[in-house]
Design a protein around this motif. Structure first.
Motif, PDB file in Angstrom:
ATOM      1  N   ALA A 130       0.820  -1.215   0.000  1.00 42.74           N
ATOM      2  CA  ALA A 130       0.000   0.000   0.000  1.00 42.74           C
ATOM      3  C   ALA A 130       0.853   1.263   0.000  1.00 42.74           C
ATOM      4  CB  ALA A 130      -0.934   0.004   1.210  1.00 42.74           C
ATOM      5  N   ILE A 131       2.045   1.203   0.597  1.00 40.23           N
ATOM      6  CA  ILE A 131       2.871   2.411   0.674  1.00 40.23           C
ATOM      7  C   ILE A 131       3.929   2.475  -0.414  1.00 40.23           C
ATOM      8  CG2 ILE A 131       2.496   2.587   3.174  1.00 40.23           C
ATOM      9  CD1 ILE A 131       5.406   1.692   3.562  1.00 40.23           C
ATOM     10  N   THR A 132       4.063   1.428  -1.246  1.00 41.03           N
ATOM     11  CA  THR A 132       5.109   1.433  -2.271  1.00 41.03           C
ATOM     12  C   THR A 132       4.607   1.154  -3.680  1.00 41.03           C
ATOM     13  OG1 THR A 132       5.616  -0.912  -1.863  1.00 41.03           O
ATOM     14  CG2 THR A 132       6.898   0.732  -0.629  1.00 41.03           C
ATOM     15  N   ASN A 133       3.456   0.512  -3.829  1.00 39.61           N
ATOM     16  CA  ASN A 133       2.929   0.191  -5.151  1.00 39.61           C
ATOM     17  C   ASN A 133       2.215   1.427  -5.712  1.00 39.61           C
ATOM     18  OD1 ASN A 133       0.736  -0.599  -7.054  1.00 39.61           O
ATOM     19  ND2 ASN A 133       1.604  -2.639  -6.762  1.00 39.61           N
ATOM     20  N   PRO A 134       2.660   1.962  -6.871  1.00 40.30           N
ATOM     21  CA  PRO A 134       2.070   3.205  -7.373  1.00 40.30           C
ATOM     22  C   PRO A 134       0.559   3.138  -7.559  1.00 40.30           C
ATOM     23  CG  PRO A 134       4.070   2.669  -8.584  1.00 40.30           C
ATOM     24  CD  PRO A 134       3.767   1.483  -7.713  1.00 40.30           C
ATOM     25  N   GLU A 135       0.050   2.015  -8.037  1.00 38.40           N
ATOM     26  CA  GLU A 135      -1.385   1.899  -8.268  1.00 38.40           C
ATOM     27  C   GLU A 135      -2.164   1.957  -6.964  1.00 38.40           C
ATOM     28  OE1 GLU A 135      -5.051   1.746  -9.779  1.00 38.40           O
ATOM     29  OE2 GLU A 135      -3.183   2.152 -10.855  1.00 38.40           O
ATOM     30  N   ARG A 136      -1.629   1.354  -5.904  1.00 37.90           N
ATOM     31  CA  ARG A 136      -2.311   1.408  -4.613  1.00 37.90           C
ATOM     32  C   ARG A 136      -2.074   2.750  -3.917  1.00 37.90           C
ATOM     33  NH1 ARG A 136      -1.665  -3.647  -0.907  1.00 37.90           N
ATOM     34  NH2 ARG A 136      -3.750  -2.972  -0.267  1.00 37.90           N
ATOM     35  N   LEU A 137      -0.881   3.302  -4.064  1.00 39.69           N
ATOM     36  CA  LEU A 137      -0.549   4.562  -3.405  1.00 39.69           C
ATOM     37  C   LEU A 137      -1.471   5.691  -3.866  1.00 39.69           C
ATOM     38  CD1 LEU A 137       1.712   5.372  -1.376  1.00 39.69           C
ATOM     39  CD2 LEU A 137       2.991   6.249  -3.325  1.00 39.69           C
ATOM     40  N   ARG A 138      -1.783   5.707  -5.143  1.00 40.33           N
ATOM     41  CA  ARG A 138      -2.629   6.774  -5.684  1.00 40.33           C
ATOM     42  C   ARG A 138      -4.051   6.721  -5.138  1.00 40.33           C
ATOM     43  NH1 ARG A 138      -6.172   5.190  -9.540  1.00 40.33           N
ATOM     44  NH2 ARG A 138      -6.333   7.336 -10.310  1.00 40.33           N
ATOM     45  N   ARG A 139      -4.468   5.563  -4.648  1.00 39.66           N
ATOM     46  CA  ARG A 139      -5.849   5.408  -4.194  1.00 39.66           C
ATOM     47  C   ARG A 139      -6.056   5.957  -2.784  1.00 39.66           C
ATOM     48  NH1 ARG A 139      -7.510  -0.638  -5.109  1.00 39.66           N
ATOM     49  NH2 ARG A 139      -9.569   0.213  -4.577  1.00 39.66           N
ATOM     50  N   TRP A 140      -5.001   6.075  -1.989  1.00 43.07           N
ATOM     51  CA  TRP A 140      -5.185   6.610  -0.647  1.00 43.07           C
ATOM     52  C   TRP A 140      -4.340   7.850  -0.364  1.00 43.07           C
ATOM     53  CZ3 TRP A 140      -1.260   7.077   2.933  1.00 43.07           C
ATOM     54  CH2 TRP A 140      -0.084   6.359   2.682  1.00 43.07           C
ATOM     55  N   LEU A 141      -3.272   8.056  -1.134  1.00 42.30           N
ATOM     56  CA  LEU A 141      -2.444   9.230  -0.905  1.00 42.30           C
ATOM     57  C   LEU A 141      -2.543  10.156  -2.115  1.00 42.30           C
ATOM     58  CD1 LEU A 141      -0.533  10.597   1.099  1.00 42.30           C
ATOM     59  CD2 LEU A 141       1.375   9.393   0.008  1.00 42.30           C
ATOM     60  N   LYS A 142      -1.662   9.991  -3.091  1.00 45.83           N
ATOM     61  CA  LYS A 142      -1.665  10.795  -4.311  1.00 45.83           C
ATOM     62  C   LYS A 142      -1.005   9.996  -5.418  1.00 45.83           C
ATOM     63  CE  LYS A 142      -1.111  15.148  -1.759  1.00 45.83           C
ATOM     64  NZ  LYS A 142      -0.193  16.280  -1.472  1.00 45.83           N
ATOM     65  N   PRO A 143      -1.294  10.322  -6.673  1.00 47.53           N
ATOM     66  CA  PRO A 143      -0.566   9.702  -7.773  1.00 47.53           C
ATOM     67  C   PRO A 143       0.936   9.985  -7.652  1.00 47.53           C
ATOM     68  CG  PRO A 143      -2.535  10.772  -8.594  1.00 47.53           C
ATOM     69  CD  PRO A 143      -2.399  11.174  -7.154  1.00 47.53           C
ATOM     70  N   VAL A 144       1.750   8.986  -7.977  1.00 47.24           N
ATOM     71  CA  VAL A 144       3.205   9.123  -7.867  1.00 47.24           C
ATOM     72  C   VAL A 144       3.843   8.714  -9.182  1.00 47.24           C
ATOM     73  CG1 VAL A 144       3.430   6.796  -6.885  1.00 47.24           C
ATOM     74  CG2 VAL A 144       5.257   8.478  -6.513  1.00 47.24           C
ATOM     75  N   THR A 145       4.876   9.432  -9.565  1.00 46.14           N
ATOM     76  CA  THR A 145       5.643   9.111 -10.762  1.00 46.14           C
ATOM     77  C   THR A 145       7.123   9.151 -10.425  1.00 46.14           C
ATOM     78  OG1 THR A 145       5.652  11.444 -11.438  1.00 46.14           O
ATOM     79  CG2 THR A 145       3.906  10.039 -12.341  1.00 46.14           C
ATOM     80  N   GLY A 146       7.944   8.630 -11.350  1.00 43.60           N
ATOM     81  CA  GLY A 146       9.380   8.698 -11.171  1.00 43.60           C
ATOM     82  C   GLY A 146      10.049   7.354 -11.348  1.00 43.60           C
ATOM     83  N   ASP A 147      11.316   7.308 -10.992  1.00 49.35           N
ATOM     84  CA  ASP A 147      12.134   6.098 -11.055  1.00 49.35           C
ATOM     85  C   ASP A 147      12.052   5.433  -9.686  1.00 49.35           C
ATOM     86  OD1 ASP A 147      13.918   4.133 -11.692  1.00 49.35           O
ATOM     87  OD2 ASP A 147      15.685   5.439 -11.716  1.00 49.35           O
ATOM     88  N   LEU A 148      11.019   4.607  -9.495  1.00 44.51           N
ATOM     89  CA  LEU A 148      10.651   4.136  -8.153  1.00 44.51           C
ATOM     90  C   LEU A 148      11.469   2.913  -7.744  1.00 44.51           C
ATOM     91  CD1 LEU A 148       6.803   4.636  -8.463  1.00 44.51           C
ATOM     92  CD2 LEU A 148       8.554   6.270  -7.718  1.00 44.51           C
ATOM     93  N   ARG A 149      12.737   3.163  -7.498  1.00 45.31           N
ATOM     94  CA  ARG A 149      13.653   2.126  -7.017  1.00 45.31           C
ATOM     95  C   ARG A 149      14.732   2.807  -6.185  1.00 45.31           C
ATOM     96  NH1 ARG A 149      18.259   2.295 -10.318  1.00 45.31           N
ATOM     97  NH2 ARG A 149      17.971   3.527 -12.221  1.00 45.31           N
TER      98      ARG A 149
END
Length: 214
Positions: free
Chosen positions: A44-63
Motif C-alpha cells: 500500500a505504501i510502495t505500489n504506485p497503483e495502490r498509493l494513488r488510491r489513498w495518498l496521491k498519484p506518484v511518478t518517477g524512477d521508483l527504485r
C-alpha cells in the motif's frame, strides 16, 4: 464522527530530535497499528497503483537511488528500501524546495504483529532552519501525516479511495484537523516547547487546516 476520532486516538505522537544532511533537525513521529499483514501494508505504501488510491498519484524512477514525485508537488530521492520493513526518502515540497537540499527526510518502518497485524512508524525529520516551524511547530507536518494515516486505515480496511479535499472541508474532517493540531501541541509541550509558542503554533496550524467557513 466517532470512528474518525477513534482513528485519531489510535496514533501515538511524539516530537524529537535527529539529524539530516543539512544539520540538526526536529522530528514528528507517528506510530499506530493496522489490522493488515505486513506485506499488504508494504504494498500500500510502495505500489504506485495502490498509493494513488489513498495518498496521491506518484511518478518517477521508483527504485533505490531513484527519484519520485507526488501529484501534490512533494518530491525527493529514494534513500533506503528494504522490503517489507523500511522505506526512507528525502522529502521536499514546492517550486523553491530544491533550494533546501538535505533538509527533510521521511522514514517509514513496519513491524509485523502477533495476530497478522502490522505496526507502522513514520518519522519525518526536518532541518531546524526550515521556515514553517516557528509558525506552525510540529503540526506543520504532523496534521498532514495524521490525515494520511487515516486515509491509509480506510484503504486497508475496505479499499476506500480517498477524496482528501472533500474530507478536509467536511465538518468531520475539520474536527479531525482541529483535534490533530491540539494533539501535536501536546507533543510539542512534552518535548519542552514554550507554552506561548505552542499555543500560537496550534492556533496557526488549526487556521491553516481548518479555517473558519467563509
Amino acid at each position: 464522527m466517532k470512528d474518525v476520532l477513534d482513528e485519531l486516538a489510535a496514533v501515538h505522537r511524539a516530537m524529537g530530535n535527529s539529524k539530516v544532511p543539512a544539520g540538526e533537525a526536529y522530528t514528528v513521529e507517528l506510530r499506530r497499528r493496522y489490522d493488515a499483514e505486513i506485506d499488504d501494508v508494504w504494498e500500500a505504501i510502495t505500489n504506485p497503483e495502490r498509493l494513488r488510491r489513498w495518498l496521491k498519484p506518484v511518478t518517477g524512477d521508483l527504485r533505490l537511488g531513484g527519484k519520485f514525485e507526488l501529484d501534490g508537488g512533494e518530491h525527493g530521492d529514494i534513500l533506503r528500501c528494504e522490503p517489507p520493513r523500511l522505506l526512507k526518502v528525502s522529502w521536499l515540497y514546492g517550486l523553491d524546495a530544491d533550494a533546501w537540499p538535505g533538509t527533510s527526510e521521511v522514514e517509514v518502518r513496519l513491524v509485523p504483529g502477533p495476530a497478522g497485524d502490522t505496526e507502522l512508524e513514520l518519522i519525518h525529520a526536518a532541518f531546524i532552519g526550515e521556515p514553517s516551524f516557528p509558525t506552525y511547530g510540529p503540526g506543520a507536518g504532523g496534521v498532514g501525516w495524521d490525515l494520511a494515516l487515516l486515509t491509509l486505515a480506510r484503504f486497508l480496511a475496505d479499499g476506500e479511495i480517498a477524496d482528501h479535499e472533500d474530507f478536509e472541508k467536511s465538518p468531520e474532517g475539520r474536527e479531525f484537523s482541529r483535534r490533530s493540531a491540539a494533539a501535536w501541541g501536546q507533543a510539542h509541550l512534552a518535548a519542552g516547547g514554550e507554552p506561548e509558542h505552542v499555543a500560537a503554533a496550534v492556533e496557526a496550524t488549526t487556521t491553516f487546516y481548518a479555517p473558519d467557513p467563509a
